[in-house]
Scaffold this motif. Structure first.
Motif, PDB file in Angstrom:
ATOM      1  N   CYS A   1     -49.399 -74.992 -21.437  1.00 16.10           N
ATOM      2  CA  CYS A   1     -48.719 -73.699 -21.540  1.00 16.10           C
ATOM      3  C   CYS A   1     -47.485 -73.819 -22.450  1.00 16.10           C
ATOM      4  N   HIS A   2     -46.749 -74.910 -22.295  1.00 12.48           N
ATOM      5  CA  HIS A   2     -45.580 -75.116 -23.164  1.00 12.48           C
ATOM      6  C   HIS A   2     -46.006 -75.198 -24.630  1.00 12.48           C
ATOM      7  N   ASP A   3     -47.073 -75.939 -24.885  1.00 10.64           N
ATOM      8  CA  ASP A   3     -47.558 -76.077 -26.268  1.00 10.64           C
ATOM      9  C   ASP A   3     -47.904 -74.714 -26.867  1.00 10.64           C
ATOM     10  N   ASP A   4     -48.545 -73.887 -26.051  1.00  8.88           N
ATOM     11  CA  ASP A   4     -49.025 -72.598 -26.564  1.00  8.88           C
ATOM     12  C   ASP A   4     -47.939 -71.528 -26.620  1.00  8.88           C
ATOM     13  N   PHE A   5     -47.056 -71.561 -25.633  1.00  8.35           N
ATOM     14  CA  PHE A   5     -46.199 -70.374 -25.447  1.00  8.35           C
ATOM     15  C   PHE A   5     -44.701 -70.641 -25.449  1.00  8.35           C
ATOM     16  N   ARG A   6     -44.283 -71.875 -25.649  1.00  9.26           N
ATOM     17  CA  ARG A   6     -42.851 -72.163 -25.663  1.00  9.26           C
ATOM     18  C   ARG A   6     -42.474 -72.814 -26.971  1.00  9.26           C
ATOM     19  N   THR A   7     -41.413 -72.329 -27.601  1.00  8.60           N
ATOM     20  CA  THR A   7     -40.928 -72.980 -28.810  1.00  8.60           C
ATOM     21  C   THR A   7     -40.250 -74.284 -28.410  1.00  8.60           C
ATOM     22  N   ALA A   8     -40.237 -75.241 -29.322  1.00  8.48           N
ATOM     23  CA  ALA A   8     -39.535 -76.493 -29.043  1.00  8.48           C
ATOM     24  C   ALA A   8     -38.061 -76.165 -28.867  1.00  8.48           C
ATOM     25  N   ASN A   9     -37.420 -76.821 -27.943  1.00  6.99           N
ATOM     26  CA  ASN A   9     -35.974 -76.603 -27.774  1.00  6.99           C
ATOM     27  C   ASN A   9     -35.269 -77.879 -27.364  1.00  6.99           C
TER      28      ASN A   9
ATOM     29  N   ALA B   1     -41.201 -59.049 -18.563  1.00 12.69           N
ATOM     30  CA  ALA B   1     -41.410 -57.605 -18.753  1.00 12.69           C
ATOM     31  C   ALA B   1     -41.112 -57.215 -20.200  1.00 12.69           C
ATOM     32  N   PRO B   2     -41.680 -56.074 -20.627  1.00 12.72           N
ATOM     33  CA  PRO B   2     -41.343 -55.580 -21.972  1.00 12.72           C
ATOM     34  C   PRO B   2     -39.830 -55.478 -22.136  1.00 12.72           C
ATOM     35  N   GLY B   3     -39.349 -55.887 -23.290  1.00 19.33           N
ATOM     36  CA  GLY B   3     -37.906 -55.860 -23.537  1.00 19.33           C
ATOM     37  C   GLY B   3     -37.277 -57.233 -23.409  1.00 19.33           C
ATOM     38  N   THR B   4     -38.092 -58.207 -22.938  1.00 19.18           N
ATOM     39  CA  THR B   4     -37.559 -59.570 -22.771  1.00 19.18           C
ATOM     40  C   THR B   4     -38.193 -60.547 -23.762  1.00 19.18           C
ATOM     41  N   GLU B   5     -38.817 -60.002 -24.811  1.00 17.97           N
ATOM     42  CA  GLU B   5     -39.470 -60.865 -25.810  1.00 17.97           C
ATOM     43  C   GLU B   5     -38.448 -61.741 -26.536  1.00 17.97           C
ATOM     44  N   THR B   6     -37.279 -61.183 -26.755  1.00 18.56           N
ATOM     45  CA  THR B   6     -36.183 -61.952 -27.338  1.00 18.56           C
ATOM     46  C   THR B   6     -34.960 -61.704 -26.459  1.00 18.56           C
ATOM     47  N   GLY B   7     -33.949 -62.500 -26.659  1.00 17.30           N
ATOM     48  CA  GLY B   7     -32.725 -62.293 -25.884  1.00 17.30           C
ATOM     49  C   GLY B   7     -32.270 -63.563 -25.220  1.00 17.30           C
ATOM     50  N   LYS B   8     -31.177 -63.450 -24.530  1.00 10.30           N
ATOM     51  CA  LYS B   8     -30.502 -64.611 -23.969  1.00 10.30           C
ATOM     52  C   LYS B   8     -30.328 -64.449 -22.468  1.00 10.30           C
ATOM     53  N   GLY B   9     -30.700 -65.475 -21.722  1.00 15.63           N
ATOM     54  CA  GLY B   9     -30.388 -65.534 -20.302  1.00 15.63           C
ATOM     55  C   GLY B   9     -29.250 -66.538 -20.164  1.00 15.63           C
ATOM     56  N   TRP B  10     -29.588 -67.752 -19.674  1.00 14.45           N
ATOM     57  CA  TRP B  10     -28.613 -68.848 -19.723  1.00 14.45           C
ATOM     58  C   TRP B  10     -28.487 -69.340 -21.164  1.00 14.45           C
ATOM     59  N   HIS B  11     -29.582 -69.182 -21.901  1.00 12.34           N
ATOM     60  CA  HIS B  11     -29.638 -69.563 -23.320  1.00 12.34           C
ATOM     61  C   HIS B  11     -30.710 -68.679 -23.962  1.00 12.34           C
ATOM     62  N   ASP B  12     -30.825 -68.748 -25.289  1.00 16.78           N
ATOM     63  CA  ASP B  12     -31.845 -67.939 -25.960  1.00 16.78           C
ATOM     64  C   ASP B  12     -33.224 -68.242 -25.372  1.00 16.78           C
ATOM     65  N   THR B  13     -34.026 -67.215 -25.228  1.00 14.80           N
ATOM     66  CA  THR B  13     -35.364 -67.444 -24.690  1.00 14.80           C
ATOM     67  C   THR B  13     -36.158 -68.361 -25.623  1.00 14.80           C
ATOM     68  N   THR B  14     -36.985 -69.205 -25.029  1.00 15.41           N
ATOM     69  CA  THR B  14     -37.843 -70.096 -25.816  1.00 15.41           C
ATOM     70  C   THR B  14     -39.300 -69.626 -25.738  1.00 15.41           C
ATOM     71  N   ALA B  15     -39.485 -68.411 -25.239  1.00 21.26           N
ATOM     72  CA  ALA B  15     -40.852 -67.872 -25.168  1.00 21.26           C
ATOM     73  C   ALA B  15     -41.323 -67.484 -26.565  1.00 21.26           C
ATOM     74  N   LYS B  16     -42.570 -67.880 -26.876  1.00 17.92           N
ATOM     75  CA  LYS B  16     -43.161 -67.462 -28.155  1.00 17.92           C
ATOM     76  C   LYS B  16     -43.689 -66.036 -28.038  1.00 17.92           C
TER      77      LYS B  16
ATOM     78  N   ALA C   1     -36.213 -70.215 -12.739  1.00 16.61           N
ATOM     79  CA  ALA C   1     -37.449 -70.604 -12.048  1.00 16.61           C
ATOM     80  C   ALA C   1     -38.055 -71.860 -12.683  1.00 16.61           C
ATOM     81  N   TYR C   2     -38.051 -71.926 -14.012  1.00 18.13           N
ATOM     82  CA  TYR C   2     -38.601 -73.117 -14.673  1.00 18.13           C
ATOM     83  C   TYR C   2     -37.711 -74.335 -14.450  1.00 18.13           C
ATOM     84  N   GLN C   3     -36.399 -74.127 -14.311  1.00 19.17           N
ATOM     85  CA  GLN C   3     -35.513 -75.241 -13.982  1.00 19.17           C
ATOM     86  C   GLN C   3     -35.845 -75.798 -12.590  1.00 19.17           C
TER      87      GLN C   3
END
Lengths: 156, 156
Positions: free
Chosen positions: A148-156, A83-98, A39-41
């Motif tokens: 939102c990126h500044d607050d909630f996305r790690t640099a990637n 959703a809960p359970g998606t705090e870490t993990g990999k989709g196309w790549h490791d999640t960049t969500a903080k 979706a972000y892509q």
């Protein structure tokens, strides 16, 4: 078996069937992360298109299509993909969500509302067709993305 | 240097600068393939959501949001993501587009128009809120998806 124990056994079986159906139906964390990364892509694609139109030859129809897509995704309910359970993990790549994205619900809600508002306004301005006004509103939209990126996305 | 050769040299430089700028701006094939794979993932997400609503508890607002997203992406101009140079290659994964997708423009155009039409109709029906009518129209939409996949996507 007493009537009560029969009812309990039947209820337990029914609940088990519901739980099994839900487990089968509920998308796995990897799928949810893939969907949100996708979706972000798509937001990125349409943002790039509007930028190219503003910097090069302006095509009103293309900008409207891009703005409509951004608005629809902004209003699609992206939150369900975190959703809960998606705090870490990999989709196309490791999640960049903080981690804060999953805990600071007030701020996340405000950011989501701001994105939705500015995207809706971009659709309105795009339909009016004044490129200068689109440029101004596009900048307002991009500020909500960046915030939102500044607050909630790690640099990637 | 004669005046003519000066003009030619200047023109060549200018054209070179334009070509360089374009090359810088035009997304690479890998990016285009990533974007289109992402767009279809988002279609898949929203299709799955509507299916879950029809098979489980029906939430009118969620179905409207999902239908709006499907319609916006269907009308977003996905064709631009199948630009020359993207017939083969890898985005998130190897492309599953068949060669015919890049050559049978008439049939592709008809498939795209059908998707757009059925998605638009789904938005209308979703807003009316009759789950049975949504089910019928969702089936019509899915037929256009399947038809296009059968013709233009390799099994994966």
């Amino acid at each position: 078996m007493t009537s009560t124990s029969k009812i309990l056994a039947t209820t337990a079986l029914a609940l088990g069937a519901i739980a099994a159906a839900w487990a089968q139906q509920a998308p796995k964390p990897e799928q949810l992360i893939k969907w949100r990364q996708s979706a972000y892509q798509v937001l990125g694609w349409n943002t790039a298109r509007i930028k190219a139109n503003l910097e090069g030859s302006y095509n009103k129809d293309e900008v409207i299509r891009a703005a409509n897509t951004i608005a629809a995704i902004s209003n699609s309910g992206l939150g369900s993909l975190f959703a809960p359970g998606t705090e870490t993990g990999k989709g196309w790549h490791d999640t960049t969500a903080k981690p804060a994205l999953f805990t600071d619900t007030k701020k996340v809600g405000e950011a989501a509302a701001a994105l939705s508002k500015e995207a809706g306004e971009l659709v309105r301005v795009a339909n009016a067709g004044d490129a200068a006004a689109v440029k101004t509103q596009f900048a307002a939209l991009q500020r909500t993305c960046k915030g939102c990126h500044d607050d909630f996305r790690t640099a990637n």
